[in-house]
Design an enzyme around this catalytic site. Structure first.
Site, PDB file in Angstrom:
ATOM      1  N   ASP A  13       0.819  -1.230   0.000  1.00  0.00           N
ATOM      2  CA  ASP A  13       0.000   0.000   0.000  1.00  0.00           C
ATOM      3  C   ASP A  13       0.845   1.268   0.000  1.00  0.00           C
ATOM      4  OD1 ASP A  13      -2.289  -1.649   0.297  1.00  0.00           O
ATOM      5  OD2 ASP A  13      -1.911  -1.727   2.453  1.00  0.00           O
ATOM      6  N   HIS A  41      -4.174  -1.968  -6.190  1.00  0.00           N
ATOM      7  CA  HIS A  41      -3.417  -0.774  -6.528  1.00  0.00           C
ATOM      8  C   HIS A  41      -4.403   0.319  -6.887  1.00  0.00           C
ATOM      9  CE1 HIS A  41       0.381  -3.201  -7.767  1.00  0.00           C
ATOM     10  NE2 HIS A  41       0.064  -3.313  -6.505  1.00  0.00           N
ATOM     11  N   PRO A 305      -9.583  -0.836   8.256  1.00  0.00           N
ATOM     12  CA  PRO A 305      -8.700   0.257   8.674  1.00  0.00           C
ATOM     13  C   PRO A 305      -7.266  -0.263   8.739  1.00  0.00           C
ATOM     14  CG  PRO A 305     -10.356  -0.207  10.376  1.00  0.00           C
ATOM     15  CD  PRO A 305     -10.553  -1.218   9.282  1.00  0.00           C
TER      16      PRO A 305
HETATM   17  P1  GDP Z   1      -0.430   0.331  -3.815  1.00  0.00           P
HETATM   18  O1  GDP Z   1      -1.091  -0.960  -3.593  1.00  0.00           O
HETATM   19  O2  GDP Z   1       1.010   0.334  -3.436  1.00  0.00           O
HETATM   20  O3  GDP Z   1      -0.671   0.890  -5.181  1.00  0.00           O
HETATM   21  O4  GDP Z   1      -1.083   1.344  -2.796  1.00  0.00           O
HETATM   22  P2  GDP Z   1      -2.598   1.820  -2.588  1.00  0.00           P
HETATM   23  O5  GDP Z   1      -3.498   1.438  -3.667  1.00  0.00           O
HETATM   24  O6  GDP Z   1      -2.996   1.479  -1.227  1.00  0.00           O
HETATM   25  O7  GDP Z   1      -2.326   3.377  -2.772  1.00  0.00           O
HETATM   26  C1  GDP Z   1      -2.155   4.228  -1.783  1.00  0.00           C
HETATM   27  C2  GDP Z   1      -3.319   5.198  -1.666  1.00  0.00           C
HETATM   28  O8  GDP Z   1      -2.770   6.491  -1.544  1.00  0.00           O
HETATM   29  C3  GDP Z   1      -4.265   5.295  -2.842  1.00  0.00           C
HETATM   30  O9  GDP Z   1      -5.538   5.643  -2.353  1.00  0.00           O
HETATM   31  C4  GDP Z   1      -3.678   6.417  -3.681  1.00  0.00           C
HETATM   32  O10 GDP Z   1      -4.622   7.086  -4.488  1.00  0.00           O
HETATM   33  C5  GDP Z   1      -3.180   7.325  -2.606  1.00  0.00           C
HETATM   34  N1  GDP Z   1      -1.984   8.084  -2.933  1.00  0.00           N
HETATM   35  C6  GDP Z   1      -0.889   7.693  -3.639  1.00  0.00           C
HETATM   36  N2  GDP Z   1       0.053   8.655  -3.615  1.00  0.00           N
HETATM   37  C7  GDP Z   1      -0.463   9.680  -2.872  1.00  0.00           C
HETATM   38  C8  GDP Z   1       0.045  10.944  -2.445  1.00  0.00           C
HETATM   39  O11 GDP Z   1       1.171  11.339  -2.735  1.00  0.00           O
HETATM   40  N3  GDP Z   1      -0.770  11.701  -1.650  1.00  0.00           N
HETATM   41  C9  GDP Z   1      -2.014  11.307  -1.280  1.00  0.00           C
HETATM   42  N4  GDP Z   1      -2.734  12.114  -0.500  1.00  0.00           N
HETATM   43  N5  GDP Z   1      -2.524  10.132  -1.662  1.00  0.00           N
HETATM   44  C10 GDP Z   1      -1.755   9.328  -2.441  1.00  0.00           C
END
Ligand code: GDP
Length: 424
Positions: A13, A41, A305
Site C-alpha cells: 500500500d 493498486h 482500517p
Molecule cells: P499500492 O497498492 O502500493 O498501489 O497502494 P494503494 O493502492 O494502497 O495506494 C495508496 C493510496 O494512496 C491510494 O488511495 C492512492 O490514491 C493514494 N496516494 C498515492 N500517492 C499519494 C500521495 O502522494 N498523496 C495522497 N494524499 N494520496 C496518495
C-alpha cells in the site's frame, strides 16, 4: 531507457499503482508478475478512480501491452469482474492490450473457500488473510495440484484434471473442515461463467516478452505488496505467499533473461500495515486515528482500517536492500502537513541494545522504536511541483529520510492524481 521494476519497500500500500500509472507512458509493456486479487493498486486518473487487483496499471494507457505473468495467482472470476467494471468506465480492454500467460496457474473455486475456512479455524491466531485464496492457491501450485491457463484450450483433458483435483480437495474440505464438498455442477458453472471467458487473452507471453526485448522495447514490471511481505525475506509467517521482490520479476513475468536496469522502490512518508504481525512503530488511539483519517488509510480490497505509525527507517533500509532499489519514490508527503512535529524511527532497541538492523522475524516483537522528531511544515503542499518550492521543513524531512534510507529519493508524491508529483 531499459527495463524498470516498481516495487514496494515496506508492508504494501505504498502507492505503487500511482507510480506505475505515472511512468507507464514511457514503457511499451507493463507486466504483473506475482500475487493475485488479495491487494489493490489504487489509480486516480482522467478515467476516474480505480482499485486494480489483477489488471496491470498500464491498462489506462493506449499503445501499452499489459501482461499478467505466470507468477500471478490468476483468479478468472475476479479478473472477469475487474475487466467488466474497468471497461464500464470507458477504458479499452481487449486481446491487443491485455495478454495472460498460458503458464499462469488458475486459482480454483475452492481456494477462496479453503482460505476462509482456515482463517476461521485459527480464530484469534489468524494471519489476517484477505480470504482471496492466495495461500491455498500457491500451496497447491507448488504441489502441482492446479491447472495452467493454457489448459483452457484443451477442455476435455482440463475437465478430467479438474475432476481429479476436486476429488482430492474435497477430502480436505469435508474431512478437515467439515464443509460441503464441491460438485461437478459448480465446477462446470465456474468454467462456463468465468474460466473459458479469459481464453481470448491467453497467449505465450514469454515469447511476447522475448520478442519485445529483441525489438528494443522497454518493459515495466509491477509488483504487489512490499519487501516485508515477501515470502522468503519478509516477516514470515505474516507474509504473503509469493515473492514480492524485484529479483522475482524475470521469472514471474515469463522472461527469465530480462535485465532490470532500474528498480524504483516505493516508500510512504509514514508507515501503514494491513493485517496481523509485528509492526514496531504502530500508533494507537487518537494520534493513529488522525493519521489514518488524513491518509485515508483503509484497505483497497477489504476496506479494513490500516494500522498506522511514523516512518520506520530500520524496516525501510532493510526493504531497500532486499529489493536492491536504485531509486526511491516517497509518496503521500502531503498527508503529514497537519503535524506540528513528525517522529521518524531511526533505530530499534533490541534486548537493551540499539540496533540499525531489521531483526529476524522471531525477534521482531521484542523490538522497540527509537524516534527523532522533525519540525512539521503546517502548509498545504499538494500544489507544489518543484522540490525547491517545498517548505524548508518538508525538504529537510525528505533529505533526512533519504540519508536514513541510504538510497536517492527521485520522486516525491504530494497527491493521488497523476501529476501531483515532484521529480528530483
Ligand atoms: P499500492 O497498492 O502500493 O498501489 O497502494 P494503494 O493502492 O494502497 O495506494 C495508496 C493510496 O494512496 C491510494 O488511495 C492512492 O490514491 C493514494 N496516494 C498515492 N500517492 C499519494 C500521495 O502522494 N498523496 C495522497 N494524499 N494520496 C496518495
Amino acid at each position: 531507457m531499459g527495463n524498470c521494476a516498481i516495487v514496494g519497500i515496506n508492508w504494501g500500500d505504498e502507492g505503487k499503482g500511482r507510480m506505475v500509472d505515472l511512468l507507464t507512458g514511457q514503457y511499451d509493456v507493463v507486466v504483473r508478475y506475482q500475487g493475485g486479487g488479495n491487494a489493490g493498486h489504487t489509480v486516480v486518473n482522467g478515467h476516474g478512480k480505480f482499485a486494480l487487483h489483477l489488471l496491470p496499471s498500464g491498462i489506462f494507457h493506449e499503445n501499452v501491452v499489459n501482461v499478467i505473468g505466470n507468477g500471478v495467482a490468476l483468479d478468472p472470476e475476479n479478473l472477469i469482474s475487474e475487466i467488466e467494471s474497468v471497461s464500464a468506465k470507458g477504458v479499452k480492454i481487449d486481446s491487443n492490450n491485455l495478454k495472460i500467460s498460458d503458464r499462469a496457474s488458475l486459482l480454483l473455486p475452492w481456494h477462496r473457500e479453503q482460505d476462509a475456512l482456515e482463517e476461521a479455524r485459527l480464530e484469534d491466531r489468524k494471519y489476517g488473510s484477505t480470504k482471496q485464496g492466495i495461500a491455498p492457491f500457491y500451496s497447491d501450485k507448488y504441489q502441482k495440484k492446479t491447472v495452467l491457463a493454457g489448459e483452457l484450450f484443451y477442455p476435455d483433458e482440463l475437465r478430467e484434471n479438474l475432476s481429479e483435483l476436486m476429488e482430492w480437495k474435497n477430502l480436505t474440505l469435508t474431512g478437515v473442515y467439515g464443509a460441503e464438498p464441491f460438485t461437478a455442477e459448480q465446477l462446470e458453472e465456474w468454467l462456463e461463467n468465468y474460466a473459458f471467458k479469459i481464453r481470448p487473452y491467453i497467449t505465450d507471453t514469454g515469447k511476447l516478452l522475448r520478442e519485445a526485448q529483441a525489438a528494443g522495447k522497454n518493459i515495466l514490471f509491477e509488483a504487489q505488496l512490499g519487501s516485508l511481505r515477501d515470502l522468503d525475506f519478509g516477516i514470515y509467517p505474516f507474509t504473503t505467499s509469493s515473492n514480492t521482490t524485484a529479483a522475482f520479476a524475470p521469472v514471474g513475468s515469463g522472461c527469465p533473461s530480462a535485465r532490470i536496469d532500474e528498480i524504483i522502490g516505493v516508500v510512504k512518508a509514514y508507515s501503514t500495515c494491513v493485517g496481523e504481525g509485528p509492526f514496531t512503530c504502530e500508533w494507537f488511539g487518537e494520534e493513529a486515528e488522525m493519521l489514518r483519517e488524513a491518509g485515508g488509510e483503509y484497505g483497497a480490497k477489504t476496506g479494513r482500517p490500516r494500522r498506522v505509525g511514523p516512518l520506520d527507517l530500520v524496516a525501510t533500509r532493510y526493504g531497500v536492500k532486499v529489493q536492491a532499489a536504485t531509486c526511491i519514490a516517497l509518496t503521500k508527503l502531503d498527508v503529514l502537513s497537519y503535524m506540528d512535529t513528525i517522529p521518524v524511527c531511526t533505530h530499534y532497541l533490541l534486548g537493551g541494545e540499539k540496533t540499525d538492523e531489521f531483526p529476524f522475524p522471531a525477534a521482531l516483537p521484542g523490538a522497540k522504536p527509537v524516534f527523532e522528531y522533525l519540525p512539521g511544515w503546517k502548509k498545504d503542499i499538494s500544489n507544489v511541483r518543484r522540490f525547491e518550492d517545498l517548505p524548508e521543513e518538508a525538504r529537510d524531512y525528505v533529505l533526512f529520510a533519504e540519508s536514513g534510507i541510504g538510497c536517492r529519493i527521485g520522486y516525491v508524491s504530494v497527491g493521488p492524481e497523476r501529476d501531483s508529483i515532484i521529480v528530483r
